[in-house]
Design a protein around this motif. Structure first.
Motif, short mmCIF file in Angstrom:
data_model
loop_
_atom_site.label_atom_id
_atom_site.label_comp_id
_atom_site.label_asym_id
_atom_site.label_seq_id
_atom_site.Cartn_x
_atom_site.Cartn_y
_atom_site.Cartn_z
N GLY A 1 0.78 -1.23 0.00
CA GLY A 1 0.00 0.00 0.00
C GLY A 1 0.81 1.27 0.00
O GLY A 1 0.25 2.37 -0.02
N SER B 1 0.53 6.42 -1.47
CA SER B 1 0.07 6.40 -0.09
C SER B 1 -0.38 7.78 0.39
O SER B 1 -1.15 7.89 1.34
CB SER B 1 1.18 5.88 0.84
OG SER B 1 2.31 6.72 0.79
N SER C 1 -4.67 2.98 0.53
CA SER C 1 -3.37 2.54 1.03
C SER C 1 -3.51 1.94 2.42
O SER C 1 -2.89 0.91 2.73
CB SER C 1 -2.40 3.73 1.05
OG SER C 1 -1.18 3.37 1.67
#
Length: 256
Positions: free
Chosen positions: A172, A178, A185
């Motif tokens: 993620g 992110s 994420s």
């Protein structure tokens, strides 16, 4: 064998100990390690965000910085993969394309260099713990490196390696992903952590500081007890150091 260490931004800012361990392992294997001055960001954040023009300046600087290196080694599959992208960036500039190609051909991720260039699988490490391994996306999908880290860990004395379910899934992080897509994420890293817990591992190991920062940060926020370590730290571990560490932790507990 002379090796130039590509330290990476995260390495210099947050993982200096990993750089030290990387250097010590390489030196123990007979390499002469230097750290070229003038290293900057390799340009990956802007390049992966679609800003190719903004990546050209940093890329040219890094090519000039490492041009005289015999081998370039980095404890990051992600940043290593960016060096491998340089020939594509300069495809329309023949002179720079050739220089970029030479850089790309001599750049290796840390574990891949040990196994595939030095021909070593047992570095003499000793680490007593139940461990699971996160294989990063850039390492496996862009570099095509899928087994060097497993082969090295399999020879670490005292280490019990447990396969991580769905280890091929992204954690993620994805750099700017992110930040731009935080809710998604967060769900991805939470799923990764659930799989880590399924292994009942004491330690999560990875070869990419960015993934470890993301997973480790989330686990700390959730209060998870799993320790997060870069593979260089494992490969630079020895029985005496582990015993001293555990003794120190015991003294701390007694005092508290």
């Amino acid at each position: 064998m002379k090796v130039s260490l590509f330290t990476t931004c995260l390495g210099e800012l947050f993982y200096v100990d990993v750089l030290k361990d990387t250097t010590e392992v390489l030196e123990r294997l007979g390499c002469e390690v230097d750290v070229p001055e003038g290293q900057i960001c390799c340009g990956q954040p802007s390049y992966n965000s679609g800003y190719k023009k903004e990546s050209i300046g940093p890329a040219k600087h890094m090519i000039e910085t490492f041009e005289n290196a015999d081998y370039i080694v980095s404890p990051s599959g992600s940043c290593t993969s960016m060096f491998r992208e340089y020939p594509k960036i300069f495809a329309d500039e023949p002179e720079w394309a050739e220089r970029a190609k030479r850089i790309a051909e001599k750049t290796y991720e840390f574990t891949s260099f040990i196994v595939n260039v030095l021909g070593v699988e047992d570095v003499g490490a000793e680490f007593h713990a139940r461990v699971t391994l996160h294989t990063s996306c850039h390492m496996t999908r862009l570099l095509g490196e899928r087994d060097s880290h497993y082969r090295l860990l399999s020879h670490v004395k005292g280490l019990e390696l447990v396969k991580l379910p769905n280890n091929y899934d992204c954690c993620g992080f994805g750099g700017t992903f992110s930040v731009k897509m935080t809710p998604i994420s967060e769900q991805m890293v939470d799923e990764k952590i659930r799989h880590i817990e399924e292994t009942k591992a004491e330690v999560l190991v990875g070869a990419d500081a960015s993934c470890l920062m993301n997973i480790g940060g989330r686990m700390r926020r959730l209060g998870k007890p799993v320790k997060v370590m870069h593979i260089a730290q494992i490969l630079n571990s020895h029985q005496e150091e582990e015993a001293a560490h555990h003794a120190n932790e015991s003294r701390k507990s007694t005092v508290l």
